[in-house]
Design an enzyme around this catalytic site. Structure first.
Site: not given
Length: 1192
Positions: A110-111, A115, A165, A168-169, A394, A396
């Protein structure tokens, strides 16, 4: 400076390698060092073969412009540096060339930038697919716009700010872009995975809820604020739990406008948008419902007004909503018999949990509706090729990890398994299956971790969670303890361990400890029947459509759990990805502080290890870049060999393997660069594949060039044939034109080809055979121009004419008139003669107070003219007799033209008197007689004491010269064709005769003519070689030659002497008399001919001087003149030299061009006007005789 060594700059040493398969040492440290060098130079993309490594720079880098995008179109992977556009180009071209589905798998923490990478992939495909700038297919353009607009919409509803992030999605999506037969996007489909619903009601400190809530609070219109009760985000409990309301560098109001625009593009109606925002407001106000504790483990809504407003937003009765939030329905059953229902009160904690479950359920269904609405806008019934882009959360790892993190990490394990399957395991298995020489590479296979989570026998974590959910119904604490006890059976797996109330899973990315409490409750993922019933009774049809579930009170089927759903979705995703050719982008996060230019080595090293980049490089270095079936290789590359192809058609009749060998042999491919398997051919190096592709592409270019050349040759032949036909037609037309011109030429020759010729010929009859002629009068192309002075452009003439200035001028010229002074003899005085349709004007120039002034001398009505008189000699006198006034005696070169124009104006032929003595009225009652005397000493008229002396002119019977005919060839007795000059159609314009005494111009000084006179009805007149002498100006350096004196018409030869002035003294003789004994050249008899010598060659008798003064007597004692010697005989063929007096430009091909002063040699006198001459360079041609002076 001389000893300075040149600098050596190793770009690869400073910037690292583009492709890490070229590293000298394949270690994790070398990979980290290469990535760091490139990151410090803002080079964020690196590759491992076909796998792209992207490092998030946390700043804007100008490498995504349209110009850079265009650079990657049609380029292979090794032609340009690594870039996300290169992966997108390879994906799109592979779909077109191989006719197979493709997918792009983007993985990372993540980050790490997944995306943004996915958005760039979709932007590239939307921009390059189909025909550039084409608007013929509106659906294609609409689909492209939807593909691009889905990003801001889904990001608003599915992304949030987390600790790692800012965007973040919080859901996963697989975006399929569907293409038609022309490779244009014609449809699409989005599959979403596991939205993080818990974020709606709870966030960590420093995090935010989903973006849409903050955008709506800040960007809602005034009407929406009033209707939905929307205020700042700090006023809503669900938005303030993370204590973060803003994101640095993000304008929520602007983002909200982008979200609204995306809704409009996708086709969400205004009413649907109104319902969406209404539900968002309802979720926010549900979060503001608070409960207070009551005795007996009960709870109650603390603020009834908030509850009432929520019931208004979701359109349900407030009492039903209050009951659903404060109580839970329970039913006692005995077997199949229906029992009794009870409303069980909820304590404060249970009520808050139910409230949050209601809000999460509404948002989850709303998000799913948006995805379905987008899919409906992109729906395409035609099934074709597709490109999928997977963007999912992603890996985590937090301080406390729960059910949500376990599900996210499970999905990433499955993606890593696919990566291993494609890049490592399947590749090595294929080498073994095809019998390819191969050195096995050891790598970590994470299948054992996937079995730990999703396995059934032995049961995995998801199976244990489902069992606990079925066994335990209401008590969450007992359920959590039961989970910890039962999950201990997983200890047999080396990647699992229990730690008190938690358990640890050793993922491919590292060890993660998951907390047991709360997992059972989240795995249930069920909406209470009370809440479902209250939502289904809503008066808002949009809300009820989100919850179509049927409530079956008698159903014994247990609801599906979240774990079961995610396992099913993961299996479907893997199945979809396995049907496509994958392309990988591995995203790395350089630091956890989200700052640019910060590269944390240990943090990046951790990602390098769990992404398996080292194993990927080892397999890539030992493997083959490309492999395909023999038949496919033959079908794609048969163009490269003359044994398999002729004129772009396959001619190979043998088996596919032999065809592949023939192609490789024709391209001289080294045997070490490929291997032949059992069913496939393997190409080791990508450069070899690119070479084959380039040769194949060049073949089509060569074929296109050959076709173009053949077509150009055909068009050239066609054009040549057309040109020949056109030339033949032009020649035919030219022949017709020349025939017409010849007929016209002969007709003009018959007509004498001169304007006013009929008028001239008619008036010539009046004087022919009665008056001697001069050469100017008998020119073949003598034209009547009329207004030689261009009166309309001379203001001083118009001023002198006074009231006659508006009359139409038909003639004007310089002239001299006979004046009769009272106290002196008659004399000639210069005048300007102007004839209009009404009057005859004579204007004189007089000096008043040192100023030249033009004054009207006489004005005679044309109607009074009744006769003309001429002498019988070659002078230029014309006497105009009038009925009322005294007559006018004029000396003018254009006498016959004056007579002709006056006859034409009067409409009758006036009488003409020709005599040697002319009597006229000098005054009304006084006559005067002028006698004309033939005097060979005077080429120009000499007037004194009423006597006009003039030399002999051409005979009176001399006709007008014939016009030159078109040149033709006639055989002569000698057999040499005689060159007859062509008639040019134009002649130089005749000029007025110069005055004996020049008149001064007003203001003094010479004044050139305003412009050359235009020929009436003829071609434009060439500028005169020399300007005409102007009144009041100094005498010209070379006066115009006079008519009849061997000078050109309109030209000027220096006068033998100035015009005699009345009463003047002795004047110089015209020229010195011939000396005794000097030879006298023969001259043609005519005007201007010198007086012949005395007989026997004796001396000529001196002529008396004009003016009455005798010549000086011989000095006494002077020697007597010697008798003239006999005339020498002329040479048998004398060479006659001629001096050019003026410039002449040839008008016909057979004419000769010469300049003033050139010396020409006379070859032959063709006729009176045109002679054949030769210049010094030997060129012969026809020349006008009037432009030349014969040298003596």
């Amino acid at each position: 400076m001389a000893n300075k060594k040149p600098e050596w700059n190793n770009a690869m040493k400073n910037e690292g390698l583009d492709d890490m398969t070229l590293l000298s040492k394949v270690t994790n440290d070398q990979i980290l060092d290469n990535l760091k060098k490139r990151f410090e130079k803002d080079i964020i993309y690196t590759s491992i073969g076909d796998v792209l490594i992207a490092v998030n720079p946390f700043k804007q880098i100008p490498i995504y412009t349209d110009e850079i995008l265009e650079d990657y179109v049609g380029k292979s992977r090794i032609e340009l540096p690594p870039h996300v556009f290169s992966v997108a180009e390879q994906t799109y071209r592979s779909m077109i060339n191989e006719k197979e589905n493709q997918c792009v798998i983007i993985s990372g923490e993540s980050g790490a930038g997944k995306t943004e990478t996915a958005k760039l992939i979709m932007r590239y495909i939307a921009q390059v697919s189909g025909e550039k700038g084409s608007t013929s297919n509106k659906k294609v353009e609409h689909i492209k716009s939807i593909i691009l607009e889905t990003n801001p919409l889904l990001e608003a509803f599915g992304n949030a700010k987390t600790l790692r992030n800012n965007n973040s999605s919080r859901f996963g999506k697989y975006f399929e872009i569907q293409f038609n037969k022309t490779n244009e996007p014609e449809g699409g489909k989005i599959t979403n995975y596991l939205l993080e619903k818990s974020r709606v009601t709870w966030q960590l400190n420093g995090e935010r809820n989903f973006h849409i809530f903050y955008q709506f609070c800040k960007g809602a219109t005034k009407k929406e604020q009033d209707e939905f009760g929307i205020y700042g985000p700090e006023n809503f409990a669900y938005l303030a739990k993370g204590n973060t309301l803003d994101i640095d560098g993000v304008d929520d109001v602007e983002e909200f406008q982008l979200t609204r625009n995306a809704m409009n593009v996708i086709g969400i109606t205004a009413q649907e948008q109104h319902n969406i925002f209404k539900l968002l407001a309802a979720i926010l106000w549900i979060g503001n419902i608070e409960f207070k504790e009551l005795p007996g483990d009960k709870s109650q809504v603390s603020d009834q007004s908030v509850l009432d407003f929520v019931s208004q937003l979701i359109e349900v009765p407030n009492n039903f909503l209050k009951t659903a939030l404060e109580f839970r329905q329970m039913e006692t059953r005995h077997g199949n018999q229906r029992g009794t229902q009870y409303n069980v009160p909820l304590n404060k904690t249970q009520a808050q949990s139910g409230r949050d479950a209601l809000a999460k359920a509404i948002y989850d269904r709303l998000f799913n509706w948006l995805v379905l609405r987008i899919n409906k806008a992109m729906e395409n019934p035609n099934k074709g090729l597709l490109i999928g882009v997977l963007d999912i959360y992603g890996f985590e790892v937090f301080d406390k990890n729960g059910f949500d993190q376990m599900v996210i990490n499970y999905i990433n394990e499955k993606l890593q398994q696919i990566f291993i399957e494609f890049t490592l395991k399947m590749e090595q298995e294929e080498y073994v299956r095809e019998g390819i020489k191969w050195e096995p590479i050891q790598y970590f296979d994470n299948k054992i971790v996937c079995e730990l989570i999703e396995g059934k026998n032995p049961p995995g974590i998801f199976s244990i969670l489902d069992d606990v959910c079925r066994a335990v119904h209401s008590q969450s604490e007992g359920a959590d303890q039961s989970l910890i006890q039962r999950i201990a059976v997983c200890k047999a797996n080396p990647h699992f361990d229990t730690r008190g109330n938690a358990f640890c899973v050793k993922h491919y990315a590292g060890d993660v400890t998951y907390e047991g409490p709360g997992m059972i409750e989240k795995n249930k993922d069920t909406l209470l029947k009370d809440h479902l019933e209250i939502l289904q009774m809503s008066g808002n049809s949009f809300l009820t459509a989100l919850f179509p579930d049927e409530i079956d009170q008698d159903s014994k089927k247990l609801p599906t759990t979240a774990g079961f759903k995610i396992k099913t979705q993961a299996a479907e995703l893997v199945s979809t990805l396995m049907k496509s050719t994958p392309h990988y982008i591995r995203c790395l996060k350089p630091n956890d502080v989200k700052k640019p230019n910060v590269f944390e080595g240990p943090r990046v090293m951790h990602q390098i290890k769990y992404l398996g980049l080292l194993d990927n490089i080892k397999v890539r270095r030992a493997g083959f870049a490309y492999r395909t079936l023999f038949q496919k290789f033959l079908e794609r590359y048969y163009l490269l060999s003359d044994k398999t192809c002729y004129a772009a058609n396959m001619i190979w009749k043998g088996d596919p393997l032999s065809g592949c060998r023939a192609i490789l042999a024709s391209q001289n491919v080294d045997a070490t660069h490929f291997q032949i398997g059992k069913s496939k051919i393997f190409i080791r190096y990508p450069e070899m594949l690119f070479s084959l592709e380039e040769t194949r592409e060049r073949y089509w270019h060569d074929m296109a060039s050959r076709i173009k050349n053949a077509y150009r040759n055909y068009k050239s032949f066609q054009e040549e044939c057309s040109n020949r036909i056109k030339n033949a037609f032009r020649n035919y037309k030219l022949y017709k034109v020349r025939c017409a011109q010849t007929i016209q030429g002969y007709y003009r020759a018959w007509k004498q080809a001169s304007p006013y010729f009929d008028m001239r010929a008619k008036n010539e009859q009046l004087i022919q055979n009665r008056k001697e002629r001069n050469r100017f009068s008998v020119l073949s192309v003598r034209k009547f121009f009329g207004d030689y002075l261009d009166v309309r452009s001379q203001g001083y003439f118009l001023d002198a004419m006074a009231e006659g200035r508006n009359e139409e001028v038909i003639f004007s010229a310089k002239c001299q008139v006979v004046v009769h002074p009272i106290l002196s003899a008659n004399k000639l005085s210069p005048r300007f003669l102007i004839v209009t349709k009404q009057h005859i004007y004579t204007i004189k120039l007089k000096q008043k107070k040192n100023l030249a002034t033009y004054l009207l001398d006489r004005k005679i009505p044309v109607s009074d003219v009744n006769a003309f008189s001429f002498s019988n000699l070659a002078d230029n006198f014309i006497f105009i007799h009038t009925a009322q006034e005294f007559d006018l005696a004029v000396v003018c070169d254009f006498k016959t033209e004056i007579m002709a124009l006056l006859n034409q104006q009067k409409g009758t032929q006036l009488p003409v008197n020709i005599n040697q003595q002319i009597q006229y009225f000098k005054k009304k009652s006084s006559n005067n007689t002028i006698t004309f005397v033939k005097d060979e000493m005077h080429k120009e008229v000499f007037f004194k004491k009423n006597q006009a002396h003039i030399a002999t002119g051409l005979p009176a019977s001399t006709p007008i010269n014939k016009v030159r005919k078109n040149p033709s060839v006639k055989n002569t007795s000698s057999g040499v064709p005689k060159q007859i000059p062509k008639f040019s159609g134009t002649v130089p314009k005749p000029s007025a005769k110069p005055m004996g005494k020049p008149m001064p111009q007003p203001g003094g000084g010479p004044k050139p003519m305003a412009k050359p006179m235009a020929q009436p009805g003829g071609a434009p007149q060439k500028p005169m070689a020399k300007p005409m002498p102007q009144p009041g100006g100094a005498p010209m350096s070379k006066p115009l030659p006079q008519p009849g004196a061997g000078a050109p018409v309109g030209g000027a030869k220096p006068m033998a002497k100035p015009m005699p002035q009345p009463g003047g003294g002795p004047k110089p003789m015209a020229k010195p008399m011939a000396q005794p004994g000097a030879p006298v050249a023969k001259q043609p008899v005519g005007r201007g001919t010198p007086m012949p010598s005395q007989p026997n060659g004796g001396p000529s008798k001196p002529m008396p001087q004009p003016g009455g003064t005798p010549m000086a007597k011989p000095t006494p004692g002077a020697p007597k003149p010697v008798a003239m010697k006999p005339k020498p005989q002329a040479p048998s063929q004398p060479t006659v030299q001629m001096l050019a007096l003026y410039d002449y430009d040839a008008n016909q091909p057979d004419e000769l061009t010469f300049k003033e002063g050139d010396v020409l040699t006379l070859v032959k006198k063709v006729d009176a006007d045109w002679w054949l001459a030769q210049n010094t360079s030997g060129t012969k041609g026809m020349v006008p005789s009037v432009y030349l002076e014969v040298q003596k």
